[in-house]
Scaffold this motif. Structure first.
Motif, mmCIF file in Angstrom:
data_model
loop_
_atom_site.group_PDB
_atom_site.id
_atom_site.type_symbol
_atom_site.label_atom_id
_atom_site.label_comp_id
_atom_site.label_asym_id
_atom_site.label_seq_id
_atom_site.Cartn_x
_atom_site.Cartn_y
_atom_site.Cartn_z
ATOM 1 N N LYS A 296 0.865 -1.168 0.000
ATOM 2 C CA LYS A 296 0.000 0.000 0.000
ATOM 3 C C LYS A 296 0.909 1.227 0.000
ATOM 4 C CE LYS A 296 -3.315 -0.004 3.043
ATOM 5 N NZ LYS A 296 -4.049 0.234 4.329
ATOM 6 N N ALA B 285 2.625 4.739 -2.735
ATOM 7 C CA ALA B 285 2.561 5.601 -3.912
ATOM 8 C C ALA B 285 3.945 6.129 -4.239
ATOM 9 C CB ALA B 285 1.601 6.766 -3.677
ATOM 10 N N SER C 283 -0.058 4.622 -7.719
ATOM 11 C CA SER C 283 -0.728 4.432 -6.433
ATOM 12 C C SER C 283 -1.160 2.975 -6.342
ATOM 13 C CB SER C 283 -1.942 5.358 -6.318
ATOM 14 O OG SER C 283 -2.624 5.153 -5.090
ATOM 15 N N LYS D 204 -8.603 1.082 0.119
ATOM 16 C CA LYS D 204 -8.996 2.255 -0.666
ATOM 17 C C LYS D 204 -8.283 2.341 -2.022
ATOM 18 C CE LYS D 204 -9.848 4.960 3.536
ATOM 19 N NZ LYS D 204 -9.457 6.175 4.299
ATOM 20 N N ASN E 90 -6.160 8.070 -4.983
ATOM 21 C CA ASN E 90 -4.854 8.313 -5.585
ATOM 22 C C ASN E 90 -3.909 8.792 -4.482
ATOM 23 O OD1 ASN E 90 -2.598 9.099 -6.992
ATOM 24 N ND2 ASN E 90 -3.712 10.182 -8.590
ATOM 25 N N ARG E 91 -3.173 7.864 -3.907
ATOM 26 C CA ARG E 91 -2.301 8.192 -2.777
ATOM 27 C C ARG E 91 -1.171 9.144 -3.159
ATOM 28 N NH1 ARG E 91 -4.366 3.174 -1.364
ATOM 29 N NH2 ARG E 91 -4.701 2.955 0.877
ATOM 30 N N GLN F 126 -3.492 11.670 -0.434
ATOM 31 C CA GLN F 126 -3.403 11.011 0.855
ATOM 32 C C GLN F 126 -2.215 11.597 1.610
ATOM 33 O OE1 GLN F 126 -5.572 8.431 1.905
ATOM 34 N NE2 GLN F 126 -4.396 6.847 2.918
ATOM 35 N N THR G 178 2.119 14.824 0.717
ATOM 36 C CA THR G 178 1.857 13.819 -0.314
ATOM 37 C C THR G 178 3.181 13.432 -0.970
ATOM 38 O OG1 THR G 178 1.560 15.486 -2.034
ATOM 39 C CG2 THR G 178 -0.417 14.798 -0.807
ATOM 40 N N TYR H 240 5.008 4.663 8.664
ATOM 41 C CA TYR H 240 5.111 4.917 7.234
ATOM 42 C C TYR H 240 6.585 5.010 6.848
ATOM 43 C CZ TYR H 240 0.341 6.539 8.174
ATOM 44 O OH TYR H 240 -0.969 6.632 8.591
ATOM 45 N N GLU I 253 2.922 3.049 2.662
ATOM 46 C CA GLU I 253 1.967 3.207 3.760
ATOM 47 C C GLU I 253 1.887 1.927 4.593
ATOM 48 O OE1 GLU I 253 -2.747 4.371 4.283
ATOM 49 O OE2 GLU I 253 -1.703 4.873 2.425
#
Length: 486
Positions: free
Chosen positions: A153, A155, A171, A201, A205-206, A210, A339, A435, A458
């Motif tokens: 998970k 990006a 992503s 999710k 678009n991470r 995000q 981001t 993270y 993530e």
């Protein structure tokens, strides 16, 4: 004529006048709104009456159109490598509308944009052939990022520092837009609901939407502020940074990520190399929140109108903090969020001698004859930090990657690579999986070609003891940078 008949005639006349006024109002003032209403099925019939225009990557379309099996809608949207490009294209669905580039340029792609019509067609209202959207995406960079992220998970964003062109935007987990494109597909509704219910999710678009705590990657911003403010003349001057460092007004000692690292009064170069929390927390508290925020905002933080052309959520540097909270922002914690796009922009500006070119992922929008309708890539540039500050930061970032620092997994043969790792706390008292971040740039030794990349992991699904920017995020950046420079 008796009184009753006269009153009835007058009342009937008023009704007719009211109907005429209402009809005139609808035709003159509400026609466009009604035509564009999502519930107007005629609009959908017109939209899908012919093949849509395409979103183009390196000269080849990654979208297409196919005849439907029947019904009012003649064509449906299709995608090539849909999951890999979903963060770029978005989706165009007969059921659920359109997002990302599909949504922003929907009128160009379906032929209803007024710029596509010649004068005769403007009078007759006949639908013109659709146009195309040409992206800046490099398919090799996009695929490298998508394959490297795999099932994690996360990006990643890659930018050409000298032009602002976005070369890759990925992503994960992703989805195939084709699966939700067609009204006639009996599985589309079930697929849509599954995507909505998925806790990971995939529709988000991470890369753009995000913002999460950037951890130690934010130390580059604090270092830039310290150098720009003249607190230190160079990255090799020793700082006044006690260890252990106690957060102002508290009894809490801030630990460093690497036990035993030479962090006491370390220079900015050494502090970046070993990611010394004490140095950057002290710097942020000493500089003050207003100074750090001003530098962060020059890099793009707190910008609520960052369009590439898809609107990115604002990366945030907070306000109204006490000294301890300000110190925590120095290591990318407290309420700082970013981001992957934002952190790529930080590295891009440093790589480009302190100048930031406007990030964008569309080079041209053209009509069916290839004539340019707009060139979103003709953006602005602005100086973020001085040339000397940028040079100093690049030198220190190279130390992180090439001199035994925390970013050794990002090395690219034949290129100068500089970077910064980050591991950001997640959950109350860091109770959840942290993270992992990495932001970097690479410059080819022969051609001088450059690329900047930021990666967020993530959740990689493994134990928290294995979470690190160098272990998880840097290898993704390495593959994207190598693809961009190859």
């Amino acid at each position: 004529m008796n009184k009753t008949i006269r009153h009835t005639a007058v009342f009937s006349l008023l009704l007719v006048l009211a109907l005429l006024v209402r009809a005139t109002w609808l035709q003159a003032f509400e026609a466009k709104a009604l035509a564009e209403n999502d519930r107007n099925h005629r609009t959908k019939i017109a939209q899908y009456a012919q093949p849509l225009g395409d979103i183009i990557v390196a000269g080849s379309p990654v979208t297409g159109s196919a005849p439907t099996a029947g019904g009012d809608l003649a064509y449906q949207r299709t995608y090539t490598d849909g999951a890999m490009y979903a963060a770029v294209t978005g989706y165009s669905s007969q059921l659920y509308g359109a997002t990302q580039l599909e949504g922003i340029y929907s009128e160009v792609l379906d032929g209803t944009d007024s710029r596509l019509k010649n004068p005769a067609e403007a009078i007759t209202g006949r639908q013109q052939k659709p146009g195309d959207v040409l992206t800046t995406i490099d398919p090799a960079v996009q695929e490298a990022g998508y394959r490297a992220l795999g099932d994690t998970k996360g990006a990643a964003v890659a930018i050409d520092p000298e032009t602002g062109a976005i070369l890759g935007m990925v992503s994960t987990p992703s989805y195939d837009p084709t699966a939700i494109a067609a009204l006639s597909d009996p599985d589309a509704a079930a697929t849509w609901q599954k995507l909505l219910d998925d806790p990971d999710k995939p529709l988000v678009n991470r890369a753009l939407r995000q913002p999460l705590p950037p951890g130690s990657t934010f130390k580059l911003v604090v270092a830039a502020a310290a150098l720009e403010e003249g607190r230190y003349d160079s990255v090799d001057e020793k700082t006044d940074s006690p260890y252990p460092y106690v957060l102002p007004g508290t009894t809490r000692a801030l630990p460093n990520d690497i036990p035993g690292a030479p962090c006491e009064n370390a220079s900015i170069r050494t502090a970046l190399r070993y990611s010394c929390n004490n140095v950057f927390a002290e710097l942020a508290a000493d500089l003050g929140q207003d100074t750090v925020r001003a530098t962060a905002e020059r890099f793009g933080f707190n910008d609520e109108e960052l369009d590439v052309p898809v609107r990115a959520y604002a990366s945030v540097y907070p306000t109204g903090m006490d000294d301890a909270q300000t110190a925590l922002t120095g290591i990318g914690q407290f309420e700082v969020t970013a981001t992957p796009l934002q952190m790529a922009m930080v590295s891009a500006a440093i790589a480009n001698d302190g100048v930031m070119e406007s990030p964008h992922m569309v080079s041209e929008v053209v009509d069916s004859a290839g004539e340019t309708l707009e060139s979103p890539g003709d953006g602005s540039s602005k100086r973020i930090v001085s040339s000397r500050t940028a040079e100093q930061l690049r030198s220190a970032m190279v130390t992180v990657v090439e001199d035994g620092g925390t970013g050794s997994n990002a090395q690219v043969p034949g290129a100068e690579v500089g970077g910064k790792t980050g591991t950001a706390q997640h959950g109350e008292n860091n109770s959840k999986t942290p993270y992992a971040w990495f932001t970097s740039y690479a410059e080819d030794a022969e051609s001088g070609e450059k690329v900047a990349v930021a990666v967020l992991i993530e959740d990689a699904g493994g134990p928290r003891s294995e979470v690190s920017g160098n272990g998880l995020a840097a290898p993704v950046a390495q593959r994207m940078m190598a693809a961009a420079l190859s």
